[in-house]
Design a protein around this motif. Structure first.
Motif, PDB file in Angstrom:
ATOM      1  N   PHE A  45      34.872  29.239  -7.205  1.00  0.00           N
ATOM      2  CA  PHE A  45      35.877  30.171  -6.688  1.00  0.00           C
ATOM      3  C   PHE A  45      35.323  31.610  -6.645  1.00  0.00           C
ATOM      4  O   PHE A  45      35.553  32.347  -5.681  1.00  0.00           O
ATOM      5  N   VAL A  46      34.599  31.986  -7.683  1.00  0.00           N
ATOM      6  CA  VAL A  46      34.018  33.338  -7.737  1.00  0.00           C
ATOM      7  C   VAL A  46      33.040  33.549  -6.581  1.00  0.00           C
ATOM      8  O   VAL A  46      33.043  34.601  -5.928  1.00  0.00           O
ATOM      9  N   ASP A  47      32.187  32.568  -6.327  1.00  0.00           N
ATOM     10  CA  ASP A  47      31.226  32.690  -5.223  1.00  0.00           C
ATOM     11  C   ASP A  47      31.926  32.843  -3.876  1.00  0.00           C
ATOM     12  O   ASP A  47      31.447  33.575  -2.996  1.00  0.00           O
ATOM     13  N   GLU A  48      33.066  32.200  -3.722  1.00  0.00           N
ATOM     14  CA  GLU A  48      33.748  32.215  -2.425  1.00  0.00           C
ATOM     15  C   GLU A  48      34.646  33.440  -2.239  1.00  0.00           C
ATOM     16  O   GLU A  48      34.693  34.020  -1.160  1.00  0.00           O
ATOM     17  N   HIS A  49      35.319  33.893  -3.308  1.00  0.00           N
ATOM     18  CA  HIS A  49      36.349  34.920  -3.143  1.00  0.00           C
ATOM     19  C   HIS A  49      36.017  36.272  -3.784  1.00  0.00           C
ATOM     20  O   HIS A  49      36.726  37.255  -3.523  1.00  0.00           O
ATOM     21  N   LYS A  50      34.992  36.322  -4.630  1.00  0.00           N
ATOM     22  CA  LYS A  50      34.568  37.600  -5.262  1.00  0.00           C
ATOM     23  C   LYS A  50      35.739  38.363  -5.874  1.00  0.00           C
ATOM     24  O   LYS A  50      36.105  39.456  -5.430  1.00  0.00           O
ATOM     25  N   PRO A  51      36.364  37.859  -6.923  1.00  0.00           N
ATOM     26  CA  PRO A  51      37.480  38.598  -7.552  1.00  0.00           C
ATOM     27  C   PRO A  51      36.970  39.867  -8.231  1.00  0.00           C
ATOM     28  O   PRO A  51      35.787  39.997  -8.534  1.00  0.00           O
ATOM     29  N   ASP A  52      37.882  40.796  -8.474  1.00  0.00           N
ATOM     30  CA  ASP A  52      37.535  42.026  -9.187  1.00  0.00           C
ATOM     31  C   ASP A  52      37.653  41.837 -10.694  1.00  0.00           C
ATOM     32  O   ASP A  52      36.904  42.450 -11.466  1.00  0.00           O
ATOM     33  N   ILE A  53      38.631  41.001 -11.116  1.00  0.00           N
ATOM     34  CA  ILE A  53      38.915  40.803 -12.540  1.00  0.00           C
ATOM     35  C   ILE A  53      39.075  39.311 -12.817  1.00  0.00           C
ATOM     36  O   ILE A  53      39.666  38.585 -12.005  1.00  0.00           O
ATOM     37  N   ILE A  54      38.547  38.855 -13.971  1.00  0.00           N
ATOM     38  CA  ILE A  54      38.715  37.466 -14.396  1.00  0.00           C
ATOM     39  C   ILE A  54      39.270  37.450 -15.817  1.00  0.00           C
ATOM     40  O   ILE A  54      38.732  38.121 -16.708  1.00  0.00           O
ATOM     41  N   PHE A  55      40.372  36.709 -16.016  1.00  0.00           N
ATOM     42  CA  PHE A  55      40.873  36.416 -17.357  1.00  0.00           C
ATOM     43  C   PHE A  55      40.439  34.998 -17.685  1.00  0.00           C
ATOM     44  O   PHE A  55      40.770  34.059 -16.945  1.00  0.00           O
ATOM     45  N   THR A  56      39.700  34.800 -18.799  1.00  0.00           N
ATOM     46  CA  THR A  56      39.194  33.467 -19.115  1.00  0.00           C
ATOM     47  C   THR A  56      39.412  33.121 -20.581  1.00  0.00           C
ATOM     48  O   THR A  56      39.288  33.984 -21.467  1.00  0.00           O
ATOM     49  N   ASP A  57      39.737  31.854 -20.810  1.00  0.00           N
ATOM     50  CA  ASP A  57      39.827  31.338 -22.171  1.00  0.00           C
ATOM     51  C   ASP A  57      38.409  31.115 -22.699  1.00  0.00           C
ATOM     52  O   ASP A  57      37.444  31.051 -21.927  1.00  0.00           O
ATOM     53  N   ILE A  58      38.272  30.999 -24.042  1.00  0.00           N
ATOM     54  CA  ILE A  58      36.947  30.728 -24.621  1.00  0.00           C
ATOM     55  C   ILE A  58      36.654  29.228 -24.608  1.00  0.00           C
ATOM     56  O   ILE A  58      35.649  28.779 -24.047  1.00  0.00           O
ATOM     57  N   TYR A  59      37.520  28.463 -25.212  1.00  0.00           N
ATOM     58  CA  TYR A  59      37.248  27.026 -25.338  1.00  0.00           C
ATOM     59  C   TYR A  59      37.760  26.286 -24.120  1.00  0.00           C
ATOM     60  O   TYR A  59      38.962  26.177 -23.880  1.00  0.00           O
ATOM     61  N   MET A  60      36.805  25.757 -23.332  1.00  0.00           N
ATOM     62  CA  MET A  60      37.111  24.950 -22.144  1.00  0.00           C
ATOM     63  C   MET A  60      36.103  23.808 -22.100  1.00  0.00           C
ATOM     64  O   MET A  60      34.994  23.921 -22.658  1.00  0.00           O
ATOM     65  N   LEU A  73      28.508  37.347 -14.814  1.00  0.00           N
ATOM     66  CA  LEU A  73      28.013  38.721 -14.897  1.00  0.00           C
ATOM     67  C   LEU A  73      26.549  38.835 -14.498  1.00  0.00           C
ATOM     68  O   LEU A  73      26.122  39.899 -14.023  1.00  0.00           O
ATOM     69  N   LYS A  74      25.793  37.794 -14.715  1.00  0.00           N
ATOM     70  CA  LYS A  74      24.392  37.816 -14.284  1.00  0.00           C
ATOM     71  C   LYS A  74      24.305  37.909 -12.765  1.00  0.00           C
ATOM     72  O   LYS A  74      23.422  38.573 -12.207  1.00  0.00           O
ATOM     73  N   LYS A  75      25.243  37.252 -12.090  1.00  0.00           N
ATOM     74  CA  LYS A  75      25.233  37.234 -10.625  1.00  0.00           C
ATOM     75  C   LYS A  75      26.064  38.369 -10.033  1.00  0.00           C
ATOM     76  O   LYS A  75      25.706  38.958  -9.002  1.00  0.00           O
ATOM     77  N   TYR A  76      27.181  38.708 -10.689  1.00  0.00           N
ATOM     78  CA  TYR A  76      28.091  39.742 -10.180  1.00  0.00           C
ATOM     79  C   TYR A  76      28.411  40.742 -11.316  1.00  0.00           C
ATOM     80  O   TYR A  76      29.485  40.665 -11.939  1.00  0.00           O
ATOM     81  N   PRO A  77      27.521  41.641 -11.610  1.00  0.00           N
ATOM     82  CA  PRO A  77      27.709  42.546 -12.768  1.00  0.00           C
ATOM     83  C   PRO A  77      28.909  43.482 -12.643  1.00  0.00           C
ATOM     84  O   PRO A  77      29.338  44.059 -13.639  1.00  0.00           O
ATOM     85  N   ASP A  78      29.459  43.660 -11.443  1.00  0.00           N
ATOM     86  CA  ASP A  78      30.593  44.572 -11.267  1.00  0.00           C
ATOM     87  C   ASP A  78      31.940  43.936 -11.601  1.00  0.00           C
ATOM     88  O   ASP A  78      32.940  44.635 -11.747  1.00  0.00           O
ATOM     89  N   ILE A  79      31.982  42.617 -11.712  1.00  0.00           N
ATOM     90  CA  ILE A  79      33.248  41.948 -12.033  1.00  0.00           C
ATOM     91  C   ILE A  79      33.624  42.246 -13.484  1.00  0.00           C
ATOM     92  O   ILE A  79      32.785  42.218 -14.380  1.00  0.00           O
ATOM     93  N   LYS A  80      34.908  42.540 -13.715  1.00  0.00           N
ATOM     94  CA  LYS A  80      35.400  42.810 -15.063  1.00  0.00           C
ATOM     95  C   LYS A  80      35.996  41.519 -15.643  1.00  0.00           C
ATOM     96  O   LYS A  80      36.845  40.888 -14.989  1.00  0.00           O
ATOM     97  N   ILE A  81      35.541  41.144 -16.850  1.00  0.00           N
ATOM     98  CA  ILE A  81      35.991  39.897 -17.473  1.00  0.00           C
ATOM     99  C   ILE A  81      36.733  40.211 -18.769  1.00  0.00           C
ATOM    100  O   ILE A  81      36.241  40.962 -19.618  1.00  0.00           O
ATOM    101  N   VAL A  82      37.927  39.632 -18.894  1.00  0.00           N
ATOM    102  CA  VAL A  82      38.735  39.765 -20.108  1.00  0.00           C
ATOM    103  C   VAL A  82      38.812  38.385 -20.752  1.00  0.00           C
ATOM    104  O   VAL A  82      39.234  37.412 -20.111  1.00  0.00           O
TER     105      VAL A  82
END
Length: 524
Positions: A45-60, A73-82
């Motif tokens: 999804f990130v590769d296709e839509h390039k979001p600005d912000i991602i909220f992610t759980d730890i355990y998946m 972040l290695k591929k898209y360093p400008d994306i903000k991850i919470v």
């Protein structure tokens, strides 16, 4: 900047739904563009839509939130991850800060905390985008100013203000081909003048632009030639080809320019040099050679080595003495001018041409001072030049020069005296008009006339025989005396009208100035 795009990644549907429903994302300037139940799905999804912000759980399953974040972040360093984490996972999550996680939010998710995090994210992203926009503007300005900056670098190089390392580094940046190894370097300075003296400034600028384009075309096939314009609007040729005959090329250039444009062309050429750090010497020599057009006429190539007679010792300008000379001429100090003039010629010249060159240096500084001070009533310049050219011995030459230099120095001094007198007249009128201002003082008055307090204080003392404070106090007391005679104002009211608001201090000043207290003076 438009709404920010948000992606939610969590393997639990309830958590994803809770995040979506906890706050009004639209009011935060954001929109949820998608959600994913695992990291693999989220990466696509990130590769296709390039979001600005991602909220992610730890355990998946398969890939946890930390590894997922690291890949994003290695591929898209400008994306903000919470990272969304529980209390028992927080220490583990905090270690991921080194990979670039922007923030954390603890379970259970509270609306206030989510609002706080989204507000920080929006502000941070907007600031970064504003900086990027400003950086793009600066890059565009740099692109537009690049030719000017390139020419500025070349001019600094020719003025000897750069080290060898700086020269080579800047030359590489600006794409200038410089022979940073040992090699012959020779510089020519070209002065373009209109045939008719009745030309506007615009016509003169266009003429020089036209001639520069023709000079650039003349050397277009020679990458070892650099062309620029100095602050005197002279065109400079820097030749780095040791096998080229620069003088012969300049002769041909004069023919081309004078035949195709209504102008006269004079060219001065310095001696050959062996390294790029010495370019300023070649530039100075070419300029000095150019001054000799007064002797040889227009449309000539003048080589520095030809105007210096052969001998073991070549003439070198004494820059320090010449700088002092110009300073003393500019301030109109006749006595100091003569002293420096004697020092300049108090050397052993091996030929007539050498002390004529020294005389030309003096003449040039005198002309420069006269131009800067806008002195027009000079003696006949042509006559002065002829006397320099025809003088056969040093006493005759120095006498002629001394007469000329003193005339300019005295003219400057006279002009300064008139200007200073006018300034003091204006200051006196200003003080008369504004004496009621209790803040009136030397510093504020000097600021009003754009001069330094020290300079104004010295001029006041010179013109009025009083210090600034003495003069201001004197006119205030005269005004107070007049008000005391003509009005029924009380003492403190008179003090306020003349800018002294302390009644006690005003009474003391009045008594000191007029010899009697105010009441006694009024009664008499």
């Amino acid at each position: 900047m438009g709404e920010l795009k948000v992606l939610i990644v969590d393997d639990e549907y309830l958590i994803r739904n809770l995040l979506k429903m906890r706050i009004d994302w639209g009011k935060q300037g954001m929109t949820i563009i998608g959600e994913a139940s695992n990291a693999i799905e989220a990466l696509h999804f990130v590769d296709e839509h390039k979001p600005d912000i991602i909220f992610t759980d730890i355990y998946m399953p398969s890939i946890d939130g930390i590894e997922f974040s690291e890949r994003v972040l290695k591929k898209y360093p400008d994306i903000k991850i919470v990272v969304v984490t529980g209390h028992d996972e927080f220490e583990y999550a905090r270690k991921s800060i080194k990979i670039g996680i922007t923030d954390f939010i603890l379970k259970p998710i509270h609306a206030s905390e989510l609002l706080h995090v989204t507000e920080k994210l929006r502000q941070k992203i907007n600031e970064e985008r504003a900086r990027e926009l400003e950086l793009e503007k600066l890059k565009e300005e740099l692109k537009q100013n690049f030719p000017y900056l390139k020419e500025k670098f070349l001019f600094h190089w020719l003025n000897g203000t750069l080290s060898r390392k700086e020269i080579c580094e800047k030359a590489e940046y600006f794409g200038v081909l410089l022979c940073c190894g040992a090699g012959a370097l020779q510089i020519a300075v070209i002065e373009i003048s209109p045939v008719s003296v009745k030309q506007t400034e615009e016509q003169l600028i266009l003429l020089r632009m036209e001639c520069r384009k023709k000079i650039e075309a003349f050397y277009r096939e020679n990458p070892q030639v650099i062309i620029l314009t100095d602050t005197r609007n002279q065109i400079i040729i820097v030749n780095q080809n040791p096998d080229a005959n620069l003088a012969a090329g300049c002769e041909e250039l004069i023919t081309n320019l004078t035949q195709s444009s209504r102008c006269t062309v004079s060219i001065g050429i310095g001696q050959k040099l062996e390294n790029i750090e010495a370019a300023h010497l070649g530039y100075q020599e070419a300029c000095r050679a150019l001054y000799y057009q007064a002797f040889v006429g227009k449309n000539q190539v003048i080589c520095f080595e030809d105007i210096v007679e052969n001998g073991d010792q070549q003439y070198r300008s004494n820059a320090s003495l010449l700088q002092q000379l110009q300073f003393y001429i500019s301030v109109g100090s006749s006595e100091r001018v003569v002293e420096v003039l004697i020092a300049i010629f108090n050397v052993s010249f091996s030929s007539i041409s050498q002390f004529r060159m020294a005389a030309m240096d003096v003449f040039r500084e005198c002309q420069r001072a006269a131009i800067e001070q806008q002195i027009e009533d000079e003696p006949d310049i042509r006559e002065t030049l002829v006397s320099i050219l025809t003088a056969d011995h040093l006493p005759e030459l120095t006498k002629s020069l001394e007469s000329y230099v003193l005339h300019v120095a005295m003219a400057i001094y006279s002009k300064k005296q008139t200007k200073e007198g006018n300034l003091i007249s204006q200051v006196k009128e200003y003080l008369e008009t504004n004496m009621s201002n209790p803040e009136m003082g030397l510093a504020s008055t000097a600021a009003a006339f754009f001069v330094s307090p020290g300079h104004l204080g010295r001029l006041m003392k010179k013109e009025t025989k009083q210090t600034f404070v003495e003069y201001l106090t004197n006119i205030r007391m005269k005004k107070a005396e007049a008000l005391l005679k003509r009005t029924d104002l009380k003492g403190y009211e008179i003090g306020e009208q003349v800018g002294i608001i302390d009644p006690h201090y005003f009474s003391l000043l009045f008594k000191k100035s007029l010899g009697r207290p105010m009441n006694e003076y009024r009664n008499s």
